[in-house]
Scaffold this motif. Structure first.
Motif, PDB file in Angstrom:
ATOM      1  N   LYS A   1     -11.522 -44.817 -36.572  1.00 25.49           N
ATOM      2  CA  LYS A   1     -10.822 -43.643 -37.099  1.00 25.49           C
ATOM      3  C   LYS A   1     -10.147 -42.898 -35.950  1.00 25.49           C
ATOM      4  CE  LYS A   1     -14.121 -42.974 -40.829  1.00 25.49           C
ATOM      5  NZ  LYS A   1     -15.259 -42.187 -41.265  1.00 25.49           N
ATOM      6  N   ILE A   2      -8.969 -42.402 -36.218  1.00 24.49           N
ATOM      7  CA  ILE A   2      -8.197 -41.711 -35.186  1.00 24.49           C
ATOM      8  C   ILE A   2      -8.826 -40.360 -34.866  1.00 24.49           C
ATOM      9  CG2 ILE A   2      -5.987 -40.609 -34.671  1.00 24.49           C
ATOM     10  CD1 ILE A   2      -4.660 -42.919 -36.194  1.00 24.49           C
ATOM     11  N   VAL A   3      -9.003 -40.110 -33.578  1.00 24.04           N
ATOM     12  CA  VAL A   3      -9.494 -38.818 -33.084  1.00 24.04           C
ATOM     13  C   VAL A   3      -8.281 -38.031 -32.608  1.00 24.04           C
ATOM     14  CG1 VAL A   3     -10.948 -37.652 -31.384  1.00 24.04           C
ATOM     15  CG2 VAL A   3     -11.669 -39.863 -32.337  1.00 24.04           C
ATOM     16  N   GLU A   4      -8.002 -36.932 -33.289  1.00 22.49           N
ATOM     17  CA  GLU A   4      -6.832 -36.130 -32.922  1.00 22.49           C
ATOM     18  C   GLU A   4      -7.146 -35.296 -31.682  1.00 22.49           C
ATOM     19  OE1 GLU A   4      -3.902 -36.331 -34.157  1.00 22.49           O
ATOM     20  OE2 GLU A   4      -4.327 -37.525 -35.939  1.00 22.49           O
ATOM     21  N   PRO A   5      -6.291 -35.339 -30.690  1.00 16.30           N
ATOM     22  CA  PRO A   5      -6.506 -34.507 -29.506  1.00 16.30           C
ATOM     23  C   PRO A   5      -6.203 -33.050 -29.817  1.00 16.30           C
ATOM     24  CG  PRO A   5      -4.445 -35.702 -29.326  1.00 16.30           C
ATOM     25  CD  PRO A   5      -5.108 -36.171 -30.588  1.00 16.30           C
ATOM     26  N   PRO A   6      -6.739 -32.142 -29.005  1.00 16.47           N
ATOM     27  CA  PRO A   6      -6.424 -30.726 -29.210  1.00 16.47           C
ATOM     28  C   PRO A   6      -4.924 -30.499 -29.039  1.00 16.47           C
ATOM     29  CG  PRO A   6      -7.812 -31.065 -27.243  1.00 16.47           C
ATOM     30  CD  PRO A   6      -7.612 -32.388 -27.878  1.00 16.47           C
ATOM     31  N   ILE A   7      -4.386 -29.586 -29.820  1.00 17.27           N
ATOM     32  CA  ILE A   7      -2.958 -29.268 -29.713  1.00 17.27           C
ATOM     33  C   ILE A   7      -2.756 -28.347 -28.524  1.00 17.27           C
ATOM     34  CG2 ILE A   7      -1.008 -28.153 -30.851  1.00 17.27           C
ATOM     35  CD1 ILE A   7      -2.326 -29.013 -33.517  1.00 17.27           C
ATOM     36  N   ARG A   8      -1.942 -28.804 -27.586  1.00 16.77           N
ATOM     37  CA  ARG A   8      -1.695 -28.024 -26.370  1.00 16.77           C
ATOM     38  C   ARG A   8      -0.205 -28.095 -26.057  1.00 16.77           C
ATOM     39  NH1 ARG A   8      -5.972 -29.143 -22.007  1.00 16.77           N
ATOM     40  NH2 ARG A   8      -4.197 -30.185 -21.138  1.00 16.77           N
ATOM     41  N   PRO A   9       0.581 -27.269 -26.714  1.00 16.22           N
ATOM     42  CA  PRO A   9       2.033 -27.363 -26.542  1.00 16.22           C
ATOM     43  C   PRO A   9       2.511 -27.082 -25.122  1.00 16.22           C
ATOM     44  CG  PRO A   9       1.436 -25.469 -27.888  1.00 16.22           C
ATOM     45  CD  PRO A   9       0.185 -26.243 -27.648  1.00 16.22           C
ATOM     46  N   ASP A  10       1.677 -26.442 -24.312  1.00 16.04           N
ATOM     47  CA  ASP A  10       2.070 -26.116 -22.940  1.00 16.04           C
ATOM     48  C   ASP A  10       1.734 -27.226 -21.952  1.00 16.04           C
ATOM     49  OD1 ASP A  10      -0.616 -25.536 -23.553  1.00 16.04           O
ATOM     50  OD2 ASP A  10      -0.806 -24.286 -21.778  1.00 16.04           O
ATOM     51  N   LYS A  11       1.117 -28.295 -22.404  1.00 15.27           N
ATOM     52  CA  LYS A  11       0.694 -29.377 -21.509  1.00 15.27           C
ATOM     53  C   LYS A  11       1.264 -30.705 -21.998  1.00 15.27           C
ATOM     54  CE  LYS A  11      -2.713 -26.824 -19.532  1.00 15.27           C
ATOM     55  NZ  LYS A  11      -2.456 -26.006 -18.413  1.00 15.27           N
ATOM     56  N   ASN A  12       1.546 -31.609 -21.069  1.00 14.23           N
ATOM     57  CA  ASN A  12       1.984 -32.950 -21.452  1.00 14.23           C
ATOM     58  C   ASN A  12       0.898 -33.971 -21.162  1.00 14.23           C
ATOM     59  OD1 ASN A  12       2.110 -33.035 -18.697  1.00 14.23           O
ATOM     60  ND2 ASN A  12       4.086 -34.076 -18.597  1.00 14.23           N
TER      61      ASN A  12
END
Ligand code: FES
Length: 71
Positions: free
Chosen positions: A28-39
Motif C-alpha cells: 500500500k502506498i505511504v503518502e509522504p507529508p505535504i511540504r510545499p516549501d521543500k523538494n
C-alpha cells in the motif's frame, strides 16, 4: 528523466530528492507529508521518529551517531 537521489545525512535521516513511490510491506502506498516549501523528504534511520518511516527531527535529541562516507 533524472535519477532519484538519496543522501545519507550525518547522524540523521535519509533525504530523498526526486519522484518516488513509497509502499508498506503490504504494497500500500505511504503518502509522504505535504511540504510545499521543500523538494525532498526524509526517512528516519535512527529508529526514534514518532512518524515512521519519516524523520521528525527526533534524531537531534538522541545519541544517534552514524556517518556514512563513500569509499
Ligand atoms: S533520523 Fe530523524 S528522527 Fe530518526
Amino acid at each position: 528523466m533524472s535519477k532519484l537521489e538519496i543522501v545519507v545525512g550525518k547522524n540523521g535521516s535519509l533525504k530523498i530528492f526526486g519522484e518516488f513511490i513509497l509502499k508498506d510491506a503490504d504494497g500500500k502506498i505511504v503518502e509522504p507529508p505535504i511540504r510545499p516549501d521543500k523538494n525532498w523528504i526524509s526517512l528516519c534511520r535512527c529508529g526514534h521518529s514518532k512518524n515512521k518511516p519519516f524523520c521528525d527531527g527526533t534524531h537531534k535529541s538522541t545519541a544517534f551517531e552514524s556517518e556514512v562516507t563513500a569509499k
